[in-house]
Design an enzyme around this catalytic site. Structure first.
Site, PDB file in Angstrom:
ATOM      1  N   ASP A 174     120.395 -27.767 -44.640  1.00 35.12           N
ATOM      2  CA  ASP A 174     120.439 -27.750 -43.265  1.00 35.12           C
ATOM      3  C   ASP A 174     120.733 -26.493 -42.628  1.00 35.12           C
ATOM      4  OD1 ASP A 174     121.093 -29.178 -40.914  1.00 35.12           O
ATOM      5  OD2 ASP A 174     123.233 -29.056 -41.205  1.00 35.12           O
ATOM      6  N   ASP A 215     122.430 -25.548 -38.921  1.00 36.27           N
ATOM      7  CA  ASP A 215     123.600 -25.383 -38.328  1.00 36.27           C
ATOM      8  C   ASP A 215     124.795 -25.777 -39.216  1.00 36.27           C
ATOM      9  OD1 ASP A 215     121.913 -24.484 -36.364  1.00 36.27           O
ATOM     10  OD2 ASP A 215     121.828 -26.441 -35.343  1.00 36.27           O
ATOM     11  N   ASP A 260     127.806 -27.254 -27.893  1.00 32.85           N
ATOM     12  CA  ASP A 260     126.841 -26.915 -27.149  1.00 32.85           C
ATOM     13  C   ASP A 260     125.558 -26.597 -27.400  1.00 32.85           C
ATOM     14  OD1 ASP A 260     129.059 -27.220 -25.109  1.00 32.85           O
ATOM     15  OD2 ASP A 260     129.710 -25.505 -25.640  1.00 32.85           O
TER      16      ASP A 260
END
Length: 182
Positions: A8, A10, A19
């Site tokens: 993955d 992030d 955000d």
């Protein structure tokens, strides 16, 4: 034996943000993550990224910005003498029910097929329950890192049968490289 490490992005490779990572100046590698990828590559593993990027589908992240982020990742890895063997992302919002959006296994299956590696030779490393679910759906092993969202997801991931839990990608790489040497 593990041949392919799917990651993955992030929360595993770079710091996550509620955000979204909207441009290259917001993309900050986690300590030791790029070096961990380099160590895996130098030990002979295939390494690819599978990442949900619904910020595109939500109109928050421009496709060109995502390309700049991925180009920066490639540049930073090139400085360490390695490159990824693949990078896939799903731009869709969760409600679009895309087959490649984790927790569905589409990206993982596509990566394994493209690299000619079976699920029994693949480990998916993530920081969220969706990542563990995607790995299980794809038939491969899973590792949860406690950085990113991992600490909050640990109990549920363990209940789902995550194969192992490590502090971060550097710890995953150390374990895999040590297993490879044995």
């Amino acid at each position: 034996m593990t041949r392919l490490i799917l990651l993955d992005r992030d929360g595993v490779i770079n710091a996550d943000s509620p955000d979204y990572i909207k441009d290259v100046d917001e993309w900050v590698p986690l300590p030791g993550a790029l070096e961990a990828i380099a160590a895996l590559k130098q030990s002979g593993f295939l390494v690819a990224v599978c990442t949900n990027q619904s910020g595109i589908g939500r109109g928050i992240v421009a496709p060109a910005a995502l390309e700049r982020i991925h180009r920066r990742l490639a540049e930073r890895l090139a400085e360490l003498g390695v490159r990824l063997d693949g990078l896939r992302y799903c731009p869709h919002r969760p409600e679009e029910d895309c087959p490649c959006r984790k927790p569905r296994p589409g990206m993982l299956l596509e990566s394994m097929q493209a690299l000619g590696v079976g699920p029994d030779e693949t480990l998916f490393v993530g920081d969220d329950v969706r990542d563990v679910e995607a790995a299980r759906a794809a038939g491969c092993r899973s590792a949860l890192v406690l950085c990113g969202r991992g600490r909050a997801a640990e109990a549920e991931a363990r209940a789902l049968g995550v194969d192992w839990v490590e502090e971060d990608l550097a710890a995953v790489a150390r374990r895999l490289v040590a297993e490879e040497r044995c």
